[in-house]
Design a protein around this motif. Structure first.
Motif, PDB file in Angstrom:
ATOM      1  N   PHE A 179     -25.722  58.201  92.164  1.00 23.09           N
ATOM      2  CA  PHE A 179     -27.146  58.133  91.849  1.00 23.09           C
ATOM      3  C   PHE A 179     -27.779  56.903  92.488  1.00 23.09           C
ATOM      4  CE2 PHE A 179     -25.311  60.558  88.324  1.00 23.09           C
ATOM      5  CZ  PHE A 179     -26.161  61.661  88.276  1.00 23.09           C
ATOM      6  N   ALA A 236     -31.305  58.502  85.662  1.00 19.92           N
ATOM      7  CA  ALA A 236     -29.974  59.094  85.847  1.00 19.92           C
ATOM      8  C   ALA A 236     -29.190  59.035  84.542  1.00 19.92           C
ATOM      9  CB  ALA A 236     -29.222  58.333  86.946  1.00 19.92           C
ATOM     10  N   SER A 253     -33.606  58.044  91.291  1.00 21.83           N
ATOM     11  CA  SER A 253     -33.304  58.657  89.993  1.00 21.83           C
ATOM     12  C   SER A 253     -33.186  57.588  88.909  1.00 21.83           C
ATOM     13  CB  SER A 253     -31.990  59.461  90.073  1.00 21.83           C
ATOM     14  OG  SER A 253     -32.029  60.404  91.111  1.00 21.83           O
TER      15      SER A 253
END
Length: 201
Positions: free
Chosen positions: A172, A180, A177
Motif C-alpha cells: 500500500f 489502507a 491509499s
C-alpha cells in the motif's frame, strides 16, 4: 622480444581499448540500496511478528512518500548545517548540540515542542544513514517509486521474509491509499525509504 611484445615499463592500453566512462544512474543506484535495506528490515520485523503470533499467512507492506512537517524541518536543518561546513555534515555530537541551541533548530520551534525528543532521535538516525550513503539521505523525497520497486520484487518478499512460511503480501502506497487496512501504528511507522510491515493470520 617476440613481435608485438612490449618491454618492461611499457605496459599500456592501445588507443581506443579502454571503455568509455558513463554516468551513474543515481535513482537506480538508490532504488537498489533501498531494496536491499528494506529486505533486511522487513525480514527482522516479520520475524518479530512471528514470535508473538501463530500461523502467519498474510502481510501488508506500507510505503510512505512524505515526511511529517517536523521531520521535513529536521532534514532542512541538517542540510543547512552541512552547507555551512567546509567538511559536509558535522559530526553527530556537534549536530545534536546545534539542534538544542541553534535558534533556527526545529527543536526551538513552537510548532514542534512536543516532538523535541523525537527530533534528536530522528536526526541521529539520519546522520548514520547519511554517513552510509551520502547527503542524498537528507532529501525530503526519494528519486524513485518505492511501491513500484517493491512490487517488482513481491514474489521474492513473499517467499523470503519468514523461513519456510510463504506470505501473501499486499503493498500500500499511503499517499494513494491513506485508509489502507491494518493498524494505524504500523502505518505511522512508515517513512520515505523505510516501509513498515504488518503480518497476520
Amino acid at each position: 622480444p617476440p613481435s608485438g611484445a612490449r618491454g618492461p615499463g611499457s605496459l599500456r592500453a592501445p588507443a581506443g581499448v579502454w571503455p568509455a566512462a558513463f554516468d551513474v544512474d543515481n535513482a537506480l543506484s538508490r532504488a537498489f540500496q533501498f531494496l536491499q535495506k528494506t529486505a533486511r528490515s522487513l525480514r527482522l520485523d516479520a520475524m518479530k511478528d512471528a514470535k508473538s503470533k501463530k500461523a502467519l499467512s498474510k502481510a501488508y507492506i506500507y510505503v510512505q512518500r512524505h515526511y511529517p512537517d517536523w521531520k521535513v524541518a529536521t532534514l532542512a536543518f541538517m542540510r543547512d548545517q552541512a552547507a555551512a561546513s567546509a567538511h559536509g555534515l558535522p559530526d553527530k555530537k556537534t549536530l545534536l548540540a546545534a539542534l538544542k541551541t541553534d535558534a533556527a533548530s526545529p527543536c526551538n520551534a513552537d510548532a514542534f515542542k512536543k516532538q523535541t525528543k523525537f527530533i534528536c532521535q530522528f536526526a541521529s538516525f539520519m546522520h548514520d544513514y547519511a554517513a552510509e550513503i551520502g547527503l542524498d539521505a537528507l532529501e525530503d523525497t526519494l528519486p524513485f517509486d518505492q511501491a513500484h520497486v517493491l512490487a517488482e520484487s513481491k514474489t521474492y518478499f513473499e517467499h523470503s521474509l519468514l523461513p519456510a512460511t510463504p506470505l501473501s503480501i499486499e503493498i500500500f502506497d499511503l499517499a494513494v491509499s491513506p485508509d489502507a487496512p491494518g493498524p494505524a501504528k504500523k502505518k505511522d511507522a512508515a517513512d520515505p525509504g523505510k516501509p513498515s510491515i504488518y503480518c497476520f493470520e
